[in-house]
Design an enzyme around this catalytic site. Structure first.
Site, mmCIF file in Angstrom:
data_model
loop_
_atom_site.group_PDB
_atom_site.id
_atom_site.type_symbol
_atom_site.label_atom_id
_atom_site.label_comp_id
_atom_site.label_asym_id
_atom_site.label_seq_id
_atom_site.Cartn_x
_atom_site.Cartn_y
_atom_site.Cartn_z
ATOM 1 N N LYS A 145 0.805 -1.213 0.000
ATOM 2 C CA LYS A 145 0.000 0.000 0.000
ATOM 3 C C LYS A 145 0.848 1.278 0.000
ATOM 4 C CE LYS A 145 -4.046 -1.986 2.306
ATOM 5 N NZ LYS A 145 -4.931 -1.837 3.478
ATOM 6 N N TYR A 178 -12.320 -1.680 -4.589
ATOM 7 C CA TYR A 178 -12.922 -1.875 -3.273
ATOM 8 C C TYR A 178 -14.455 -1.768 -3.304
ATOM 9 C CZ TYR A 178 -8.321 -1.826 -1.103
ATOM 10 O OH TYR A 178 -7.035 -2.143 -0.733
ATOM 11 N N ASN A 218 -2.012 0.028 6.822
ATOM 12 C CA ASN A 218 -1.438 -1.199 7.374
ATOM 13 C C ASN A 218 -0.506 -1.914 6.400
ATOM 14 O OD1 ASN A 218 -3.304 -2.309 5.634
ATOM 15 N ND2 ASN A 218 -4.586 -3.199 7.219
ATOM 16 N N GLU A 233 -9.338 -10.216 -8.025
ATOM 17 C CA GLU A 233 -8.362 -9.153 -7.780
ATOM 18 C C GLU A 233 -7.175 -9.244 -8.737
ATOM 19 O OE1 GLU A 233 -9.311 -8.235 -3.092
ATOM 20 O OE2 GLU A 233 -7.617 -9.549 -3.548
#
Length: 138
Positions: free
Chosen positions: A9, A49, A112, A126
């Protein structure tokens, strides 16, 4: 052989941790069969998402995921989905086991450092969101 999907991320990329996280992935016995760095638009993050669209954190999550570059990967190995989920650790770094990516690098529950697929159907969806068949070299 099983495949799963991973995102390093924006918080981890901003701190230049992608190499350390990839080393952890490879040391866990997973192979990287495709990888690219990209900067998601807000619309791309919302599409990825979409399953969380009705959740209260959706706007914050998609804003964060489009805030800077990330690294997306297709990983392969025996029991790859569970192996990577174990390596990531709990979503909340305070609940993550020692030695996991999130325990070591997460800043908070949203930042995270990594994402991973939660099951075979999700992994297939995905992976296909970011990679075409020619890009998967396993």
């Amino acid at each position: 052989m099983e495949r799963t999907f991973s995102i390093i991320k924006p918080d981890a990329v901003a701190r230049n941790l992608q190499g350390e996280i990839m080393a952890m992935i490879q040391n866990a016995g997973l192979r990287i069969v495709s990888m690219k760095m990209l900067h998601l638009t807000k619309a791309q993050a919302e599409g990825f998402y979409a399953v969380h669209k009705e959740r209260p954190f959706f706007d914050s999550l998609t804003e964060y995921m489009s805030s800077g570059p990330c690294v997306v990967m297709c990983l392969e190995g025996d029991n790859a989905i569970q192996k990577y989920r174990d390596l990531m650790g709990a979503t909340n770094k305070d609940n993550a086991a020692e030695g996991t990516i999130r325990k070591k690098y997460a800043l908070d529950i949203e930042k995270n450092s990594c994402h991973g697929s939660d099951g075979p159907d999700t992994a297939a969806m995905e992976i296909a969101y970011f990679f075409n068949a020619l890009e998967l070299v396993g």
